[in-house]
Design a protein around this motif. Structure first.
Motif, PDB file in Angstrom:
ATOM      1  N   HIS A   1      -7.160  -5.999  17.390  1.00 30.65           N
ATOM      2  CA  HIS A   1      -7.641  -6.808  16.262  1.00 30.65           C
ATOM      3  C   HIS A   1      -8.812  -6.120  15.574  1.00 30.65           C
ATOM      4  N   GLY A   2      -9.776  -5.655  16.344  1.00 30.30           N
ATOM      5  CA  GLY A   2     -10.956  -5.039  15.752  1.00 30.30           C
ATOM      6  C   GLY A   2     -10.708  -3.687  15.121  1.00 30.30           C
ATOM      7  N   MET A   3      -9.904  -2.859  15.779  1.00 28.05           N
ATOM      8  CA  MET A   3      -9.752  -1.475  15.343  1.00 28.05           C
ATOM      9  C   MET A   3      -8.590  -1.240  14.387  1.00 28.05           C
ATOM     10  N   LEU A   4      -7.609  -2.134  14.359  1.00 29.08           N
ATOM     11  CA  LEU A   4      -6.444  -1.922  13.501  1.00 29.08           C
ATOM     12  C   LEU A   4      -6.238  -3.049  12.493  1.00 29.08           C
ATOM     13  N   ILE A   5      -6.344  -4.282  12.945  1.00 25.08           N
ATOM     14  CA  ILE A   5      -6.071  -5.406  12.040  1.00 25.08           C
ATOM     15  C   ILE A   5      -7.211  -5.602  11.049  1.00 25.08           C
ATOM     16  N   GLN A   6      -8.459  -5.614  11.535  1.00 24.10           N
ATOM     17  CA  GLN A   6      -9.580  -5.808  10.615  1.00 24.10           C
ATOM     18  C   GLN A   6      -9.637  -4.718   9.533  1.00 24.10           C
ATOM     19  N   PRO A   7      -9.485  -3.426   9.889  1.00 22.53           N
ATOM     20  CA  PRO A   7      -9.473  -2.402   8.831  1.00 22.53           C
ATOM     21  C   PRO A   7      -8.311  -2.567   7.846  1.00 22.53           C
ATOM     22  N   ALA A   8      -7.150  -2.977   8.351  1.00 18.75           N
ATOM     23  CA  ALA A   8      -6.014  -3.195   7.445  1.00 18.75           C
ATOM     24  C   ALA A   8      -6.308  -4.356   6.501  1.00 18.75           C
ATOM     25  N   ARG A   9      -7.040  -5.355   6.983  1.00 12.81           N
ATOM     26  CA  ARG A   9      -7.429  -6.479   6.113  1.00 12.81           C
ATOM     27  C   ARG A   9      -8.366  -5.992   5.007  1.00 12.81           C
ATOM     28  N   VAL A  10      -9.224  -5.022   5.318  1.00 17.43           N
ATOM     29  CA  VAL A  10     -10.082  -4.424   4.289  1.00 17.43           C
ATOM     30  C   VAL A  10      -9.210  -3.743   3.236  1.00 17.43           C
ATOM     31  N   ASP A  11      -8.171  -3.047   3.691  1.00 15.95           N
ATOM     32  CA  ASP A  11      -7.232  -2.397   2.761  1.00 15.95           C
ATOM     33  C   ASP A  11      -6.529  -3.422   1.876  1.00 15.95           C
ATOM     34  N   ILE A  12      -6.154  -4.558   2.461  1.00 11.74           N
ATOM     35  CA  ILE A  12      -5.486  -5.606   1.688  1.00 11.74           C
ATOM     36  C   ILE A  12      -6.409  -6.104   0.581  1.00 11.74           C
ATOM     37  N   THR A  13      -7.650  -6.384   0.940  1.00 17.72           N
ATOM     38  CA  THR A  13      -8.626  -6.879  -0.042  1.00 17.72           C
ATOM     39  C   THR A  13      -8.805  -5.873  -1.170  1.00 17.72           C
ATOM     40  N   ALA A  14      -8.964  -4.608  -0.803  1.00 16.36           N
ATOM     41  CA  ALA A  14      -9.140  -3.568  -1.826  1.00 16.36           C
ATOM     42  C   ALA A  14      -7.917  -3.465  -2.727  1.00 16.36           C
ATOM     43  N   ALA A  15      -6.721  -3.516  -2.129  1.00 14.95           N
ATOM     44  CA  ALA A  15      -5.491  -3.423  -2.920  1.00 14.95           C
ATOM     45  C   ALA A  15      -5.377  -4.601  -3.883  1.00 14.95           C
ATOM     46  N   MET A  16      -5.710  -5.787  -3.429  1.00 19.48           N
ATOM     47  CA  MET A  16      -5.643  -6.968  -4.303  1.00 19.48           C
ATOM     48  C   MET A  16      -6.643  -6.833  -5.452  1.00 19.48           C
ATOM     49  N   GLU A  17      -7.840  -6.357  -5.150  1.00 13.24           N
ATOM     50  CA  GLU A  17      -8.853  -6.187  -6.191  1.00 13.24           C
ATOM     51  C   GLU A  17      -8.427  -5.153  -7.238  1.00 13.24           C
ATOM     52  N   LEU A  18      -7.679  -4.134  -6.783  1.00 13.84           N
ATOM     53  CA  LEU A  18      -7.220  -3.084  -7.694  1.00 13.84           C
ATOM     54  C   LEU A  18      -5.897  -3.425  -8.381  1.00 13.84           C
ATOM     55  N   GLY A  19      -5.286  -4.522  -7.971  1.00 17.74           N
ATOM     56  CA  GLY A  19      -3.988  -4.885  -8.544  1.00 17.74           C
ATOM     57  C   GLY A  19      -2.850  -4.037  -8.018  1.00 17.74           C
TER      58      GLY A  19
END
Length: 170
Positions: free
Chosen positions: A26-44
């Protein structure tokens, strides 16, 4: 979600072995992927948001398998694909089957994928014995040294081998 026929024993050994493995994923793979999701949504970037959501759901499914005593979280991509194909009922896997990227991915598609991921992660977090705090560094996400030290002391006291932290630190 699959319900094991017998619940795993949730004692100190389970906490330091299966619980820790799922918390690390959760800490090393899921949380970083969630950061990627947020960034992707912000960038469209709807395709990237869907791909990152799918990645999160894969690891969430692995964590549930680990917590249920049906294997380790350290599965290869092929093993995860086989698990997904062979599993009848699992909330994360069902959500993955609904998230299908296509050439004309819309914002609504991405929002549905993100929502499914958020819901699946919330259910996982409820099951985790601890949430491993992670810090972003120049080389990736890392747990604090003092937390790692305490977890290793517990594993040692229980007669468990040291946790393979290097397998999860990029």
């Amino acid at each position: 979600m699959n319900t094991p026929t017998t619940s795993p024993r949730m004692d100190a050994h389970w906490y330091a072995a299966e619980g820790l493995a799922a918390a690390v994923v959760h800490g090393m793979l899921i949380q970083p992927a969630r950061v990627d999701i947020t960034a992707a949504m912000e960038l469209g970037d709807w395709k990237r948001a869907m791909a990152s959501s799918n990645e999160c759901l894969r690891w969430i499914a692995a964590c549930h398998e680990t917590l249920d005593g049906r294997g380790t979280a350290a599965r290869t991509g092929l093993e995860m694909d086989l698990l997904i194909a062979a599993t009848d009922r699992s909330d994360p896997i069902d959500a993955m089957r609904e998230i299908v990227a296509h050439p004309e991915v819309t914002r609504q598609d991405a929002e549905r994928a993100v929502q499914a991921t958020e819901e699946a992660e919330a259910r996982l977090v409820e099951r985790l014995p601890l949430e491993l705090p992670v810090q972003r560094t120049a080389t990736g996400f890392r747990p604090p040294t003092d937390v790692v030290s305490q977890l290793e002391k517990l594993r040692h006291r229980l007669g468990l081998p040291p946790f393979d932290w290097e397998a999860w630190l990029g």
